[in-house]
Design an enzyme around this catalytic site. Sequence first.
Site, PDB file in Angstrom:
ATOM      1  N   HIS A   1       5.697  33.146  40.911  1.00 37.74           N
ATOM      2  CA  HIS A   1       5.020  33.250  42.199  1.00 37.74           C
ATOM      3  C   HIS A   1       5.890  34.031  43.172  1.00 37.74           C
ATOM      4  O   HIS A   1       7.025  34.375  42.875  1.00 37.74           O
ATOM      5  CB  HIS A   1       4.663  31.863  42.763  1.00 37.74           C
ATOM      6  CG  HIS A   1       5.829  31.031  43.209  1.00 37.74           C
ATOM      7  ND1 HIS A   1       5.712  30.028  44.133  1.00 37.74           N
ATOM      8  CD2 HIS A   1       7.136  31.029  42.871  1.00 37.74           C
ATOM      9  CE1 HIS A   1       6.882  29.450  44.333  1.00 37.74           C
ATOM     10  NE2 HIS A   1       7.761  30.036  43.575  1.00 37.74           N
TER      11      HIS A   1
ATOM     12  N   CYS B   1      12.762  33.641  48.074  1.00 40.55           N
ATOM     13  CA  CYS B   1      11.489  33.324  47.400  1.00 40.55           C
ATOM     14  C   CYS B   1      10.335  34.230  47.828  1.00 40.55           C
ATOM     15  O   CYS B   1       9.222  34.092  47.327  1.00 40.55           O
ATOM     16  CB  CYS B   1      11.123  31.860  47.600  1.00 40.55           C
ATOM     17  SG  CYS B   1      12.265  30.753  46.734  1.00 40.55           S
TER      18      CYS B   1
ATOM     19  N   HIS C   1       9.301  35.586  41.395  1.00 41.65           N
ATOM     20  CA  HIS C   1      10.242  34.831  40.566  1.00 41.65           C
ATOM     21  C   HIS C   1       9.462  33.714  39.884  1.00 41.65           C
ATOM     22  O   HIS C   1       8.278  33.537  40.125  1.00 41.65           O
ATOM     23  CB  HIS C   1      11.387  34.260  41.413  1.00 41.65           C
ATOM     24  CG  HIS C   1      10.940  33.268  42.431  1.00 41.65           C
ATOM     25  ND1 HIS C   1      10.237  33.617  43.577  1.00 41.65           N
ATOM     26  CD2 HIS C   1      11.064  31.919  42.464  1.00 41.65           C
ATOM     27  CE1 HIS C   1       9.963  32.530  44.273  1.00 41.65           C
ATOM     28  NE2 HIS C   1      10.446  31.476  43.618  1.00 41.65           N
TER      29      HIS C   1
ATOM     30  N   HIS D   1       9.466  29.579  37.788  1.00 39.88           N
ATOM     31  CA  HIS D   1      10.042  28.248  37.644  1.00 39.88           C
ATOM     32  C   HIS D   1       9.560  27.604  36.352  1.00 39.88           C
ATOM     33  O   HIS D   1       8.471  27.908  35.870  1.00 39.88           O
ATOM     34  CB  HIS D   1       9.628  27.340  38.811  1.00 39.88           C
ATOM     35  CG  HIS D   1      10.102  27.805  40.137  1.00 39.88           C
ATOM     36  ND1 HIS D   1      11.409  27.665  40.554  1.00 39.88           N
ATOM     37  CD2 HIS D   1       9.451  28.424  41.154  1.00 39.88           C
ATOM     38  CE1 HIS D   1      11.535  28.166  41.768  1.00 39.88           C
ATOM     39  NE2 HIS D   1      10.356  28.636  42.158  1.00 39.88           N
TER      40      HIS D   1
ATOM     41  N   HIS E   1       2.640  30.553  32.262  1.00 40.32           N
ATOM     42  CA  HIS E   1       2.964  31.968  32.092  1.00 40.32           C
ATOM     43  C   HIS E   1       2.032  32.893  32.876  1.00 40.32           C
ATOM     44  O   HIS E   1       1.763  34.028  32.466  1.00 40.32           O
ATOM     45  CB  HIS E   1       3.022  32.344  30.605  1.00 40.32           C
ATOM     46  CG  HIS E   1       4.257  31.834  29.950  1.00 40.32           C
ATOM     47  ND1 HIS E   1       4.359  30.541  29.481  1.00 40.32           N
ATOM     48  CD2 HIS E   1       5.454  32.408  29.723  1.00 40.32           C
ATOM     49  CE1 HIS E   1       5.558  30.352  28.983  1.00 40.32           C
ATOM     50  NE2 HIS E   1       6.254  31.470  29.115  1.00 40.32           N
TER      51      HIS E   1
ATOM     52  N   GLU F   1       9.931  21.606  40.739  1.00 37.58           N
ATOM     53  CA  GLU F   1      10.103  23.058  40.679  1.00 37.58           C
ATOM     54  C   GLU F   1      11.452  23.440  40.072  1.00 37.58           C
ATOM     55  O   GLU F   1      11.558  24.419  39.340  1.00 37.58           O
ATOM     56  CB  GLU F   1       9.973  23.615  42.101  1.00 37.58           C
ATOM     57  CG  GLU F   1      10.016  25.110  42.197  1.00 37.58           C
ATOM     58  CD  GLU F   1       9.763  25.585  43.615  1.00 37.58           C
ATOM     59  OE1 GLU F   1       8.590  25.628  44.023  1.00 37.58           O
ATOM     60  OE2 GLU F   1      10.745  25.918  44.307  1.00 37.58           O
TER      61      GLU F   1
END
Length: 149
Positions: free
Chosen positions: A16, A25, A29, A31, A75, A136
């Site tokens: 995201h 952020c 990137h 998680h 994904h 996260e």
Amino acid sequence: MSKIRITKQFNFETGHALYGYDGKCKNVHGHSYKLSVTVIGTPITNSKHVKYGMVIDFGDLKHIVKEEIVDVFDHATVFNQNTPHLELANELKSRGHDVILVDYQPTSENMVIDFAEKIKRRLPENIKLYSLKLQETETSFAEWYQSDN
């Protein structure tokens, strides 16, 4: 009969970017999310019922959460639909990538609210969503409780 809470845990990888954020952020990137889904209900007391003694079959809960959350978000890359990253999102889509455009900033807080609504719609009438925990990172998570909402 006693009310019982049961929890099923799920793992998925999602990318995201936080549009307008003032830190790292803002960049695309990802998680390794951990989602804990807790429901509450009364165990089935009919000894002739195939699910006797269960609040809900863990397999049935897994099916709901996989269809609504894991299979969709795993994904994939999530963007706020109002982001200037739309050009990037469309480029990724054109190259066969899974991209999800949402009407919220894709923070853990907002994602857990979205997930709660999706799961609640699919649960049997006698089973209630009690809580969700969306982790996260190893040290950061958001929690949603029905009692707070």
